[in-house]
Design a protein around this motif. Structure first.
Motif, PDB file in Angstrom:
ATOM      1  N   UNK A  66      10.886  10.191  -6.409  1.00 35.92           N
ATOM      2  CA  UNK A  66      10.691  10.356  -4.973  1.00 35.92           C
ATOM      3  C   UNK A  66      10.032  11.667  -4.588  1.00 35.92           C
ATOM      4  N   UNK A  67      10.240  12.729  -5.368  1.00 38.88           N
ATOM      5  CA  UNK A  67       9.841  14.052  -4.907  1.00 38.88           C
ATOM      6  C   UNK A  67       8.687  14.711  -5.646  1.00 38.88           C
ATOM      7  N   UNK A  68       8.354  14.308  -6.864  1.00 45.22           N
ATOM      8  CA  UNK A  68       7.305  15.057  -7.570  1.00 45.22           C
ATOM      9  C   UNK A  68       5.952  14.968  -6.866  1.00 45.22           C
ATOM     10  N   UNK A  69       5.270  16.082  -6.815  1.00 43.25           N
ATOM     11  CA  UNK A  69       3.923  16.128  -6.248  1.00 43.25           C
ATOM     12  C   UNK A  69       3.125  17.160  -7.037  1.00 43.25           C
ATOM     13  N   UNK A  70       1.984  16.819  -7.566  1.00 46.68           N
ATOM     14  CA  UNK A  70       1.305  15.528  -7.455  1.00 46.68           C
ATOM     15  C   UNK A  70       2.038  14.393  -8.188  1.00 46.68           C
ATOM     16  N   UNK A  71       1.843  13.169  -7.693  1.00 51.31           N
ATOM     17  CA  UNK A  71       2.463  11.982  -8.279  1.00 51.31           C
ATOM     18  C   UNK A  71       1.753  11.635  -9.587  1.00 51.31           C
ATOM     19  N   UNK A  72       2.531  11.287 -10.600  1.00 51.05           N
ATOM     20  CA  UNK A  72       1.958  10.995 -11.910  1.00 51.05           C
ATOM     21  C   UNK A  72       2.011   9.515 -12.282  1.00 51.05           C
ATOM     22  N   UNK A  73       3.003   8.795 -11.768  1.00 47.66           N
ATOM     23  CA  UNK A  73       3.140   7.378 -12.130  1.00 47.66           C
ATOM     24  C   UNK A  73       3.484   6.554 -10.899  1.00 47.66           C
ATOM     25  N   UNK A 100       0.843  -1.191   0.000  1.00 48.57           N
ATOM     26  CA  UNK A 100       0.000   0.000   0.000  1.00 48.57           C
ATOM     27  C   UNK A 100       0.875   1.236   0.000  1.00 48.57           C
ATOM     28  N   UNK A 101       0.329   2.325  -0.565  1.00 49.18           N
ATOM     29  CA  UNK A 101       1.059   3.582  -0.686  1.00 49.18           C
ATOM     30  C   UNK A 101       0.056   4.720  -0.752  1.00 49.18           C
ATOM     31  N   UNK A 102       0.290   5.789   0.030  1.00 47.28           N
ATOM     32  CA  UNK A 102      -0.547   6.987  -0.053  1.00 47.28           C
ATOM     33  C   UNK A 102       0.138   8.007  -0.950  1.00 47.28           C
ATOM     34  N   UNK A 103      -0.629   8.606  -1.868  1.00 47.27           N
ATOM     35  CA  UNK A 103      -0.089   9.521  -2.867  1.00 47.27           C
ATOM     36  C   UNK A 103      -0.933  10.787  -2.950  1.00 47.27           C
ATOM     37  N   UNK A 104      -0.286  11.890  -3.312  1.00 47.11           N
ATOM     38  CA  UNK A 104      -0.992  13.139  -3.590  1.00 47.11           C
ATOM     39  C   UNK A 104      -1.048  13.298  -5.103  1.00 47.11           C
ATOM     40  N   UNK A 105      -2.262  13.332  -5.683  1.00 43.39           N
ATOM     41  CA  UNK A 105      -2.421  13.268  -7.136  1.00 43.39           C
ATOM     42  C   UNK A 105      -3.360  14.372  -7.625  1.00 43.39           C
ATOM     43  N   UNK A 106      -3.376  14.545  -8.948  1.00 47.79           N
ATOM     44  CA  UNK A 106      -4.387  15.381  -9.606  1.00 47.79           C
ATOM     45  C   UNK A 106      -5.604  14.511  -9.912  1.00 47.79           C
TER      46      UNK A 106
END
Length: 501
Positions: free
Chosen positions: A202-209, A112-118
Motif C-alpha cells: 500500500x505504501x511503497x513509492x515508487x511502486x515496483x509491482x 484502472x490504477x494510477x501509480x508513481x514509478x521509476x
C-alpha cells in the motif's frame, strides 16, 4: 465474555473498553438528536444569518474568504458551525472540470490504477506517473501521465477534450493547458477479461509491482498476475509481456482482488468464496466459502480482516489470522438468516421455510455482525483516516457509510442520487478522504461529501456506464498544478479525468 457497557465498546485485541464515539466529525446526526439539541443552540448573529442565506443560494469562494477574514476559520452555516477549509473544498468539488481523452475507448472499463514509478530513459532513471488500464476485452495498457514527450519522442499521445463546464474557448488551447497521456505499442498486452488492478504493497513509492486479476472464461478459470515495474522501460523494442508472470490460476471466476499493506498476501473474490494467495509461492487457501459470489473485497489496515461483499447483498467480516497459521484448519460453517427472517421463535411447520431463507457460509466470521444491503454489493472502501469506517454501495443505487464499532445500529451516513440497477460500479475516495466519487448507469459522474452526505455534483459524461474509478494522488495531475483531489474514470466509451476547478 466481556459485558456490554452503555457508551463503551470492547476491543478484544487491546483487551480494554473504549468510549463509543459518534459518526466521524462533521457527519449529520439523525433528526431526533438534532431536535433534542436544537434548544441548546444559540441564535446566530445577523452577519452569520446573512452568510447562511448566501450558503443556501450558493455561496462563492470570494464570499467564503470574506467571511473567514471577518469571523475566523469557524463559520456558521444554517445554524451549524463548520470549518472554512472544508467548505472551501466543497465549493471546489461542486464546480469540477471534466475531461475526456481522445482514442481511449474500450481500454479502461475493467480496471484502472494510477501509480508513481521509476521510468527508465536514455538519460537514466526518472520518477514518473503511470496510468495502468484494463478492459473487459482483456487489453492491458500503460500510459505516462504528465510531462508527456519529455522522455520520449515517439509513440501515441491521447489529448483531452473538456466536457464540463461547457466552453466556447479554443478546444486545442484547453487540451494543451490540461496535458495528455502517452503510450507506445510495446506498452500493451492482451490477457483474459481484466477484473481488477491493484498495487502490491500500500505504501511503497515508487511502486515496483502490480497485481492483475482476470475474470476467466467458460473454458478456463481466472488468474492472478504480477506486473513488474522496477523500473518501467518505454524504450523501443520493449514489451510489458516480458514483465508479466502468473502467480496463481484458479478454477473459478475471479471478480475482485486486494493486497495487504505488506505486499505478501492477496485475497481474491470468486464465485465460490474468498481465497488468500501467497504472492511469493502462489499457494492459495480458502478463507470463506459461499454459494453467493464475492463481488467486492478489501483488507483492513492491519491485514487481519477482510470485508467481503456478496451477490446476495450481505457484507461479512472475515478474520484471516487463524487461516494464515495453517491451511489445514477447517472453516466453521454458519447459516445466516436474511433480515426479514431474524426471529427467535419458530414452529416446526415453518422451519423448512426459514431454512430456505438463510444462506450458508463458511469462514471465521461473526454472523451477528453481518450487514445486509438491499441488493448485490457493488463496491467496498475502507477509510484510512478513520480505520473503523467503510463505504459500501449496492446495485440498487444505495451508498452508505458504516462504523464497525456500531455495526448493529446500521449506517451512520447515506448518500442519495446514485443510479444503479445491476452494474458493478466502483466507488472512489479522494486522498484527503473528504469526497466519494462514482459513475452511474445514467452515464453521470457524481461527487458526495463523505462527512455530510451532501450530493455536491452530478453531470452526464458518457452514454455507457463509468464503472471504474481511481483517485489521483495529491499534486499528480497531468498539468502539474496543485489540486486538492482528482480522479480517473473509465467506461466503454473512453477515459475521463475529473478534478477541482
Amino acid at each position: 465474555m466481556p459485558q456490554e457497557l452503555p457508551g463503551f465498546y470492547y476491543d478484544p485485541e487491546k483487551n480494554r473498553y473504549f468510549p463509543t464515539k459518534g459518526p466521524i466529525p462533521g457527519c449529520t446526526r439523525n433528526s431526533s438528536a438534532a431536535a433534542a439539541s436544537s434548544s441548546n443552540i444559540q441564535k446566530p448573529n445577523l452577519a452569520s444569518e446573512k452568510l447562511s442565506i448566501g450558503r443556501r443560494k450558493g455561496i462563492t469562494i470570494a464570499k467564503l474568504i470574506h467571511a473567514r477574514e471577518v469571523y475566523g476559520k469557524v463559520l456558521t452555516f444554517n445554524k451549524k458551525k463548520c470549518n472554512f477549509q472544508q467548505e472551501y473544498e466543497k465549493i471546489q468539488a461542486s464546480k469540477p472540470m471534466v475531461w475526456k481523452y481522445q482514442n481511449t475507448d474500450r481500454i479502461a472499463d475493467g480496471a484502472l490504477e494510477q501509480l508513481h514509478v521509476n521510468l527508465q530513459t536514455l538519460e537514466g532513471e526518472n520518477e514518473a506517473d503511470v496510468l495502468v488500464t484494463g478492459s473487459m476485452n482483456g487489453c492491458l495498457s500503460l500510459f505516462e501521465v504528465g510531462k508527456v514527450g519529455q522522455h520520449f519522442d515517439y509513440g501515441v499521445k491521447c489529448m483531452p477534450d473538456r466536457l464540463w463546464p461547457h466552453t466556447t474557448e479554443n478546444q486545442a488551447e484547453c487540451s494543451k493547458a490540461q496535458g495528455g497521456i502517452w503510450s507506445h505499442t510495446g506498452a500493451s498486452a492482451l490477457l483474459d477479461d481484466i477484473s481488477c488492478i491493484k498495487r502490491i504493497g500500500k505504501h511503497p513509492s515508487p511502486v515496483k509491482h502490480v497485481l492483475i486479476a482476470t475474470l476467466g472464461s467458460e473454458t478456463s478459470g481466472g488468474a492472478v498476475y504480477d506486473l513488474n515495474l522496477d523500473p518501467l522501460d518505454f524504450n523501443p523494442g520493449t514489451s510489458i509481456l516480458r514483465r508479466i508472470s502468473v502467480v496463481a490460476s484458479l478454477n473459478c471466476t475471479i471478480w475482485t482482488a486486494d493486497c495487504n499493506s505488506s505486499g505478501t498476501q492477496a485475497v481474491v473474490g470468486t464465485n465460490l468464496g474468498a481465497a488468500l494467495v501467497n504472492l511469493e509461492t502462489g499457494v492459495e487457501s480458502w478463507v470463506c466459502r459461499s454459494k453467493s459470489d464475492v463481488l467486492s473485497q478489501q483488507f483492513d489496515q492491519s491485514g487481519n480482516v477482510i470485508l467481503c461483499g456478496l451477490r446476495n447483498g450481505a457484507i461479512v467480516t472475515v478474520d484471516v489470522r487463524q487461516r494464515l497459521q495453517g491451511s489445514s484448519v477447517r472453516l466453521p460453517k454458519y447459516r445466516v438468516p436474511y433480515p426479514s427472517c431474524k426471529t427467535s421463535q419458530s414452529s416446526r411447520k415453518n422451519i423448512k421455510n426459514l431454512t430456505n431463507k438463510c444462506f450458508e457460509i463458511k469462514g471465521n466470521i461473526d454472523p451477528s455482525c453481518t450487514i445486509f444491503m438491499p441488493s448485490s454489493i457493488s463496491s467496498l472502501v475502507y477509510l484510512q483516516s478513520y480505520d473503523q469506517y467503510f463505504l459500501a454501495s449496492s446495485m440498487n443505487g444505495s451508498i452508505k457509510l458504516y462504523d464497525h464499532r456500531m455495526i448493529k445500529r446500521g449506517a451512520v451516513q447515506f448518500y442519495e442520487g446514485h443510479v444503479n440497477s445491476h452494474s458493478r460500479i466502483q466507488l472512489g475516495v479522494d486522498p484527503s478522504e473528504n469526497f466519494v466519487i462514482s459513475g452511474g448507469e445514467n452515464g453521470n459522474v457524481s461527487i458526495w461529501s463523505i462527512k455530510s452526505g451532501q450530493h455536491l455534483f452530478s453531470t452526464k459524461i458518457s452514454n455507457s456506464v463509468p464503472s471504474t474509478v481511481c483517485c489521483a494522488e495529491l499534486h499528480r495531475l497531468p498539468d502539474g498544478r496543485q489540486n486538492s483531489w482528482g480522479a480517473w474514470l473509465g467506461s466503454r466509451e473512453g477515459l475521463y479525468l475529473i478534478h477541482g476547478a
